[in-house]
Design an enzyme around this catalytic site. Structure first.
Site, PDB file in Angstrom:
ATOM      1  CE1 TYR A  19      -4.609   0.014   0.634  1.00 25.05           C
ATOM      2  CE2 TYR A  19      -3.839  -2.247   0.701  1.00 25.05           C
ATOM      3  CZ  TYR A  19      -4.855  -1.341   0.562  1.00 25.05           C
ATOM      4  OH  TYR A  19      -6.128  -1.773   0.344  1.00 25.05           O
ATOM      5  CE  LYS A  73       1.498 -17.715   2.092  1.00 27.69           C
ATOM      6  NZ  LYS A  73       0.485 -18.770   2.249  1.00 27.69           N
ATOM      7  CG  ASP A  76      -2.376 -19.338   3.927  1.00 31.24           C
ATOM      8  OD1 ASP A  76      -1.797 -18.973   4.961  1.00 31.24           O
ATOM      9  OD2 ASP A  76      -1.860 -20.104   3.104  1.00 31.24           O
ATOM     10  CG  ASP A  84      -7.685  -3.253   2.425  1.00 32.17           C
ATOM     11  OD1 ASP A  84      -8.540  -2.495   2.890  1.00 32.17           O
ATOM     12  OD2 ASP A  84      -7.650  -3.567   1.215  1.00 32.17           O
TER      13      ASP A  84
END
Ligand code: NAD
Length: 359
Positions: free
Chosen positions: A123, A190, A223, A247
């Protein structure tokens, strides 16, 4: 008395801003409102969607309650919201997701808080467009220094994650947990794939967590986190996430508690804070006194807590919860049938909330 900048926005903004202001005033919170404009309406009048006077007012007061604004197309602003966050260094985005009785949802008793880093990650806006000279130069450099080869038909977005910004946001999450008597902070990442960005995030989270032995700490791969939130959301408490995952998971969690109508938010920094609903300006409903004012009113609850006006915040939140639970004086989106003729308008729902506060 505290002075707060009230940005009335555009689309449905002015109607819900008025409703929120009236409800907050009814708590006796002793707030002086400084009205300021932003969005497409003021742009049509003055040529800018974010007048300097609005920025000055926010800088001076340090606290803003902001109704939604339409992202203007074809101006120098990528987004006024992103601009304000950067301008005022609002590095933390706070999104509590709480079940209120009477809101239709697949889940009950959810009480999660999302803490999203606001300044870095994909972002950050560091992007290189396909086919440009700079992009070709970058691709050549990368191809020389990496085993993987990137074709010249690629666009590139850069993902910076720094120790400093990660420390700040993880500390924020733990301080929030401590202040509001939360038991656990989960850091989401992640790191198994992005070792130098998410790996750094995870390692920094672990280091910061050591300073808060009174609060449980754990981490989850993003995930897996999504699946767990759908299957057993009750296991989680405060989640701290880098910008992009934050987000996405904010919307996931808003969905768990019944959607945009009750999803408040805040962007907080060391020098100031802006409180706003998660939803946008819903232009198709502008001026109809139709939409749900609760998300902005609940953002006002967050603002009152931030200002240490705890009694007033609790009073306002209880009044909103009671009106929603009763299900009588609520807007169309909270009725079982959206065409229910007994649905009330924005200002009538605010009236019902004020009545509860006063009783
Ligand atoms: P939106 O949230 O404005 O509206 C999507 C739909 O959600 C609406 O059509 C409506 O059906 C429903 N909805 C939204 N708020 C509601 C409310 N209070 N009560 C009842 N129903 C409600 O999203 P969008 O249509 O994608 O965006 C419209 C504009 O708002 C865009 O220009 C977008 O950039 C901007 N936006 C601004 C903010 C902000 O100012 N913080 C946030 C998101 C989007």
């Amino acid at each position: 008395m505290t002075t707060v900048t009230l940005i009335t926005g555009d689309g449905i903004g002015p109607e819900i801003a008025e409703a929120a202001k009236r409800c907050i005033d009814a708590t006796g919170a002793d707030i002086k409102w400084e009205l300021a404009e932003a969005g497409v309406d003021i742009m049509a009048k003055t040529g800018t969607p974010l007048p300097q006077a609005t920025i000055d007012s926010l800088r001076k007061n340090g606290i803003g309650l902001k109704a939604p604004i339409t992202t203007p197309v074809g101006t120098g602003f990528r987004s006024i919201n992103v601009f304000l966050r950067q301008e005022l260094e609002l590095y933390a985005c706070l999104r509590p997701c709480k079940s209120y009785k009477g809101v239709r949802s697949r889940y009950e008793n959810i009480d999660l808080v999302i803490v999203r880093e606001n300044t870095e990650d994909l972002y950050a806006g560091i992007e290189f467009e396909k086919g440009k000279d700079d992009t070709a130069e970058l691709i050549n450099w990368l191809n020389k220094h990496s085993k993987r080869q990137i074709g010249n038909d690629a666009g590139i977005s850069i993902k910076p994650i720094s120790v400093k910004a990660t420390q700040k946001i993880v500390r924020f999450a733990f301080e929030y947990a401590r202040k509001y008597k939360r038991e656990k902070v989960t850091s989401v990442h992640k790191a198994n794939i992005m070792k130098y960005t998410d790996g750094l995030w995870l390692e920094t989270s672990r280091q910061v967590a050591k300073n808060y032995p009174d609060i449980e700490f754990e981490d989850r791969i993003v995930d897996n986190m999504c699946m767990q939130l759908i299957q057993k959301p009750e296991l989680y408490d405060v989640l701290v996430l880098p910008n992009l995952y934050g987000d996405i998971l904010s919307d996931l969690c808003a969905g768990l508690v019944g959607g945009l109508g009750v999803a408040p938010g805040a962007n907080i920094g060391d020098k100031g804070a802006i409180f706003e609903a998660t939803h946008g300006s819903a232009p198709k409903y502008a001026g109809q006194n139709k939409v749900n004012p609760c998300a902005l009113i609940l953002s006002g609850v967050l603002m009152l807590r931030h200002l240490e006006k705890i009694k007033e915040a609790d009073k306002l939140e209880k009044a909103v919860a009671d009106v929603i639970a009763e299900g009588k004086y609520v807007t169309y989106d909270m009725k079982p049938d959206r065409d229910d003729p007994t649905a009330v308008g924005t200002s009538e729902m605010a009236d019902a909330i004020i009545k509860r506060i006063e009783n």
